[in-house]
Design a protein around this motif. Structure first.
Motif, PDB file in Angstrom:
ATOM      1  N   ASP A 163      82.547  55.947  61.155  1.00 31.92           N
ATOM      2  CA  ASP A 163      82.763  56.923  60.085  1.00 31.92           C
ATOM      3  C   ASP A 163      82.825  56.166  58.765  1.00 31.92           C
ATOM      4  OD1 ASP A 163      83.699  59.891  59.540  1.00 31.92           O
ATOM      5  OD2 ASP A 163      84.974  58.607  58.321  1.00 31.92           O
ATOM      6  N   ARG A 165      83.012  56.497  54.494  1.00 30.24           N
ATOM      7  CA  ARG A 165      83.398  57.413  53.424  1.00 30.24           C
ATOM      8  C   ARG A 165      83.355  56.691  52.081  1.00 30.24           C
ATOM      9  NH1 ARG A 165      89.336  59.853  52.086  1.00 30.24           N
ATOM     10  NH2 ARG A 165      88.699  61.633  50.835  1.00 30.24           N
ATOM     11  N   LEU A 178      81.198  61.156  49.662  1.00 29.02           N
ATOM     12  CA  LEU A 178      80.052  61.075  50.564  1.00 29.02           C
ATOM     13  C   LEU A 178      80.558  60.554  51.905  1.00 29.02           C
ATOM     14  CD1 LEU A 178      76.944  61.205  51.010  1.00 29.02           C
ATOM     15  CD2 LEU A 178      76.879  58.794  50.305  1.00 29.02           C
ATOM     16  N   THR A 179      80.320  61.304  52.995  1.00 30.24           N
ATOM     17  CA  THR A 179      80.813  60.939  54.320  1.00 30.24           C
ATOM     18  C   THR A 179      79.670  60.933  55.319  1.00 30.24           C
ATOM     19  OG1 THR A 179      82.953  61.975  53.839  1.00 30.24           O
ATOM     20  CG2 THR A 179      82.465  61.510  56.134  1.00 30.24           C
ATOM     21  N   TYR A 180      79.631  59.872  56.130  1.00 35.50           N
ATOM     22  CA  TYR A 180      78.614  59.765  57.170  1.00 35.50           C
ATOM     23  C   TYR A 180      79.286  59.385  58.478  1.00 35.50           C
ATOM     24  CZ  TYR A 180      74.616  58.149  59.885  1.00 35.50           C
ATOM     25  OH  TYR A 180      73.681  57.972  60.873  1.00 35.50           O
ATOM     26  N   ASN A 181      78.936  60.121  59.559  1.00 30.72           N
ATOM     27  CA  ASN A 181      79.497  59.870  60.880  1.00 30.72           C
ATOM     28  C   ASN A 181      78.358  59.662  61.872  1.00 30.72           C
ATOM     29  OD1 ASN A 181      80.407  61.254  63.684  1.00 30.72           O
ATOM     30  ND2 ASN A 181      82.140  60.207  62.736  1.00 30.72           N
ATOM     31  N   HIS A 182      78.478  58.620  62.696  1.00 25.96           N
ATOM     32  CA  HIS A 182      77.414  58.287  63.651  1.00 25.96           C
ATOM     33  C   HIS A 182      78.050  57.896  64.984  1.00 25.96           C
ATOM     34  CE1 HIS A 182      73.263  57.089  64.643  1.00 25.96           C
ATOM     35  NE2 HIS A 182      73.828  56.138  65.359  1.00 25.96           N
ATOM     36  N   ASN A 198      75.086  62.519  64.716  1.00 32.44           N
ATOM     37  CA  ASN A 198      75.372  61.985  63.392  1.00 32.44           C
ATOM     38  C   ASN A 198      75.535  63.150  62.419  1.00 32.44           C
ATOM     39  OD1 ASN A 198      72.781  62.808  62.928  1.00 32.44           O
ATOM     40  ND2 ASN A 198      71.981  60.798  62.426  1.00 32.44           N
ATOM     41  N   ARG A 199      76.174  62.870  61.308  1.00 30.47           N
ATOM     42  CA  ARG A 199      76.450  63.924  60.332  1.00 30.47           C
ATOM     43  C   ARG A 199      76.629  63.305  58.956  1.00 30.47           C
ATOM     44  NH1 ARG A 199      81.688  68.036  60.319  1.00 30.47           N
ATOM     45  NH2 ARG A 199      81.128  69.195  58.430  1.00 30.47           N
ATOM     46  N   LEU A 200      75.989  63.905  57.978  1.00 34.22           N
ATOM     47  CA  LEU A 200      76.108  63.472  56.593  1.00 34.22           C
ATOM     48  C   LEU A 200      76.603  64.655  55.775  1.00 34.22           C
ATOM     49  CD1 LEU A 200      75.577  61.289  54.397  1.00 34.22           C
ATOM     50  CD2 LEU A 200      73.295  62.314  54.120  1.00 34.22           C
ATOM     51  N   SER A 201      77.660  64.453  54.999  1.00 33.39           N
ATOM     52  CA  SER A 201      78.205  65.542  54.198  1.00 33.39           C
ATOM     53  C   SER A 201      78.644  65.009  52.845  1.00 33.39           C
ATOM     54  CB  SER A 201      79.385  66.210  54.910  1.00 33.39           C
ATOM     55  OG  SER A 201      80.433  65.288  55.134  1.00 33.39           O
ATOM     56  N   THR A 202      78.636  65.894  51.852  1.00 32.96           N
ATOM     57  CA  THR A 202      79.071  65.548  50.494  1.00 32.96           C
ATOM     58  C   THR A 202      80.072  66.592  50.008  1.00 32.96           C
ATOM     59  OG1 THR A 202      77.255  66.759  49.452  1.00 32.96           O
ATOM     60  CG2 THR A 202      76.884  64.421  49.965  1.00 32.96           C
TER      61      THR A 202
END
Length: 210
Positions: A163, A165, A178-182, A198-202
């Protein structure tokens, strides 16, 4: 400590007896304690895949040793051992953490835990081993910019998750995130590494002042 359900029936009883608890001038700490516990399970409790503790009331006693090196140092660590009875079996827990601080703006934390023991679901003791390892990274190039990364693996889910951030304060009243989870599945035997998710969020946060 006493925990009850909505009907007032006890669920968990936890106590701590610490005959030795030392705090040194350097900030280091060392403690030895005993933990009498009681649990009432109204449903079977799974602690690992294939290992389940039956319903019922259990009382057990565990012992704990803690050593903690003061976090004010650039390199600090802590270690905990807890062992003894565990429901209808036994357990030994080894927990360690290391903190590296080359500078206030760059911090790395490494941690791991290994729980090994046995339970008795019927008449034959069943061994189990649970492991969890993680790493945290925090970088603050400036008061307005912060970067955090967290990676963890456990042998129960056999997943390696990361994760990341990023927080940027572009104004005193505004922040951008900005957050990215893999997540990936760790191979067993000849099975290859496989992608899980995976997930990308702002997120934009702004405060209006009148």
């Amino acid at each position: 400590m006493l925990v009850t359900d909505l009907n007032g029936r006890w669920e968990t009883v936890f106590g701590r007896l610490s005959p030795l608890n030392l705090a040194f001038q350097s900030g280091d700490r060392f403690a030895i304690a005993a933990h009498p516990e009681a649990e009432r399970l109204d449903a079977p409790f799974g602690i690992a895949p294939g290992d389940t503790i039956p319903t019922g009331s259990y009382t057990f006693l565990r012992y704990r040793i803690d050593y903690e090196r003061a976090s004010k140092r650039r390199v600090s660590w802590s270690f905990t051992y807890a062992g003894g009875n565990f429901y209808n079996g036994r357990i030994g827990q080894y927990i360690g953490t290391m903190l590296l601080k080359p500078s206030p703006r760059f911090i790395v934390e490494l941690s791991g835990e290994r729980d090994q023991g046995t339970i008795v679901p019927s008449t034959v003791p069943v061994p189990f081993v649970l492991e969890r390892y993680s790493m945290k990274l925090r970088v603050n190039p400036s008061p307005d910019l912060e970067f955090n990364a967290f990676t963890q693996y456990d042998n129960s889910s056999r997943q390696l998750g990361t994760d990341i951030r990023l927080r940027w304060s572009f104004r005193p009243s505004g922040d951008f995130f900005l957050t990215y989870n893999h997540n990936i599945d760790v191979p067993i035997g000849a099975r290859p590494w496989t992608f899980d998710s995976n997930r990308l969020s702002t997120k934009l946060q702004y405060t209006l002042q009148r």
